[in-house]
Design a protein around this motif. Structure first.
Motif, PDB file in Angstrom:
ATOM      1  N   UNK A 127      37.272  29.692  46.103  1.00 25.62           N
ATOM      2  CA  UNK A 127      38.398  30.415  45.520  1.00 25.62           C
ATOM      3  C   UNK A 127      38.120  31.918  45.500  1.00 25.62           C
ATOM      4  N   UNK A 128      36.891  32.287  45.189  1.00 30.28           N
ATOM      5  CA  UNK A 128      36.522  33.701  45.135  1.00 30.28           C
ATOM      6  C   UNK A 128      36.607  34.353  46.517  1.00 30.28           C
ATOM      7  N   UNK A 129      36.292  33.611  47.538  1.00 32.59           N
ATOM      8  CA  UNK A 129      36.323  34.150  48.902  1.00 32.59           C
ATOM      9  C   UNK A 129      37.720  34.633  49.282  1.00 32.59           C
ATOM     10  N   UNK A 130      38.739  34.073  48.666  1.00 28.19           N
ATOM     11  CA  UNK A 130      40.117  34.445  48.985  1.00 28.19           C
ATOM     12  C   UNK A 130      40.508  35.806  48.408  1.00 28.19           C
ATOM     13  N   UNK A 131      39.758  36.317  47.424  1.00 23.95           N
ATOM     14  CA  UNK A 131      40.140  37.573  46.777  1.00 23.95           C
ATOM     15  C   UNK A 131      38.911  38.422  46.459  1.00 23.95           C
ATOM     16  N   UNK A 132      37.990  38.546  47.442  1.00 19.36           N
ATOM     17  CA  UNK A 132      36.799  39.375  47.321  1.00 19.36           C
ATOM     18  C   UNK A 132      35.983  39.082  46.069  1.00 19.36           C
ATOM     19  N   UNK A 133      35.958  37.817  45.674  1.00 20.31           N
ATOM     20  CA  UNK A 133      35.155  37.384  44.540  1.00 20.31           C
ATOM     21  C   UNK A 133      35.928  37.179  43.255  1.00 20.31           C
ATOM     22  N   UNK A 134      37.090  37.767  43.153  1.00 15.76           N
ATOM     23  CA  UNK A 134      37.823  37.734  41.887  1.00 15.76           C
ATOM     24  C   UNK A 134      38.593  36.430  41.722  1.00 15.76           C
ATOM     25  N   UNK A 135      38.367  35.780  40.594  1.00 13.93           N
ATOM     26  CA  UNK A 135      39.008  34.502  40.285  1.00 13.93           C
ATOM     27  C   UNK A 135      40.218  34.670  39.382  1.00 13.93           C
ATOM     28  N   UNK A 136      40.224  35.713  38.582  1.00 13.25           N
ATOM     29  CA  UNK A 136      41.256  35.862  37.569  1.00 13.25           C
ATOM     30  C   UNK A 136      41.475  37.347  37.311  1.00 13.25           C
ATOM     31  N   UNK A 137      42.737  37.750  37.175  1.00 12.20           N
ATOM     32  CA  UNK A 137      43.052  39.137  36.847  1.00 12.20           C
ATOM     33  C   UNK A 137      44.482  39.492  37.176  1.00 12.20           C
ATOM     34  N   UNK A 138      44.836  40.754  36.960  1.00 14.34           N
ATOM     35  CA  UNK A 138      46.208  41.220  37.164  1.00 14.34           C
ATOM     36  C   UNK A 138      46.653  41.094  38.616  1.00 14.34           C
ATOM     37  N   UNK A 139      45.706  41.050  39.554  1.00 14.04           N
ATOM     38  CA  UNK A 139      45.998  41.046  40.990  1.00 14.04           C
ATOM     39  C   UNK A 139      46.452  39.684  41.501  1.00 14.04           C
ATOM     40  N   UNK A 140      46.335  38.634  40.699  1.00 11.57           N
ATOM     41  CA  UNK A 140      46.863  37.326  41.087  1.00 11.57           C
ATOM     42  C   UNK A 140      48.373  37.307  40.854  1.00 11.57           C
ATOM     43  N   UNK A 141      49.078  36.500  41.628  1.00 13.33           N
ATOM     44  CA  UNK A 141      50.526  36.380  41.487  1.00 13.33           C
ATOM     45  C   UNK A 141      50.877  36.007  40.041  1.00 13.33           C
ATOM     46  N   UNK A 142      51.882  36.634  39.460  1.00 14.96           N
ATOM     47  CA  UNK A 142      52.248  36.326  38.071  1.00 14.96           C
ATOM     48  C   UNK A 142      52.556  34.849  37.813  1.00 14.96           C
ATOM     49  N   UNK A 143      52.949  34.097  38.831  1.00 15.26           N
ATOM     50  CA  UNK A 143      53.215  32.667  38.657  1.00 15.26           C
ATOM     51  C   UNK A 143      51.920  31.838  38.665  1.00 15.26           C
ATOM     52  N   UNK A 144      50.817  32.426  39.061  1.00 17.03           N
ATOM     53  CA  UNK A 144      49.521  31.750  39.142  1.00 17.03           C
ATOM     54  C   UNK A 144      48.873  31.751  37.758  1.00 17.03           C
ATOM     55  N   UNK A 145      48.382  30.600  37.272  1.00 19.32           N
ATOM     56  CA  UNK A 145      47.733  30.563  35.956  1.00 19.32           C
ATOM     57  C   UNK A 145      46.511  31.486  35.865  1.00 19.32           C
ATOM     58  N   UNK A 146      46.006  31.956  37.010  1.00 22.46           N
ATOM     59  CA  UNK A 146      44.858  32.857  37.017  1.00 22.46           C
ATOM     60  C   UNK A 146      45.253  34.328  36.878  1.00 22.46           C
ATOM     61  N   UNK A 147      46.538  34.577  36.757  1.00 21.87           N
ATOM     62  CA  UNK A 147      47.022  35.936  36.525  1.00 21.87           C
ATOM     63  C   UNK A 147      46.731  36.319  35.073  1.00 21.87           C
TER      64      UNK A 147
END
Length: 128
Positions: A9-29
């Motif tokens: 999962x981290x590989x998809x976003x340069x290591x980041x699993x959770x934060x403002x940069x995830x789609x607002x519909x994603x529970x990881x936002x």
């Protein structure tokens, strides 16, 4: 709800699993906190120092050996579970002394932080 595995999962976003940069519909936002599963090969270092940090951060060593540089101080995370916390306004950089995995938690999640290389901005979802 979301379940996953940190490494792929981290590989998809340069290591980041959770934060403002995830789609607002994603529970990881989240606009409150960011979480990174950082996998760093030996010799990898941050492209640029983070300057004017606006967040508080916690970094925990999962495996390997990881060095953090702060003005006037060096911290080496050498044993599993070693950690460091720093606050707003603390400039920093890092270097993987061995292959390392570190868990980073930052708060709040602030848009606009990214380290793309020598000519890119100084902070970011790629940083730590």
């Amino acid at each position: 709800m979301y379940t996953g595995k940190a490494a792929p999962d981290a590989a998809a976003d340069r290591g980041w699993l959770l934060g403002h940069f995830k789609d607002p519909a994603d529970p990881r936002h989240s606009e409150d906190v960011e979480i990174k599963w950082g996998v760093h090969p030996k010799g990898e270092e941050r492209a640029r120092w983070v300057r004017g940090e606006e967040r508080t951060a916690l970094q925990v060593l999962i495996s390997g050996r990881f060095r953090l540089e702060f003005p006037g101080r060096t911290v080496v995370l050498a044993e599993q579970g070693d950690y460091v916390v720093w606050g707003r306004g603390v400039d920093h950089s890092w270097y993987a002394e061995e292959d390392a995995v570190v868990l980073t938690v930052r708060w709040p999640s602030v848009p606009g932080y990214r380290a793309d290389g020598p000519d890119g901005p100084a902070n970011g979802p790629s940083g730590g």
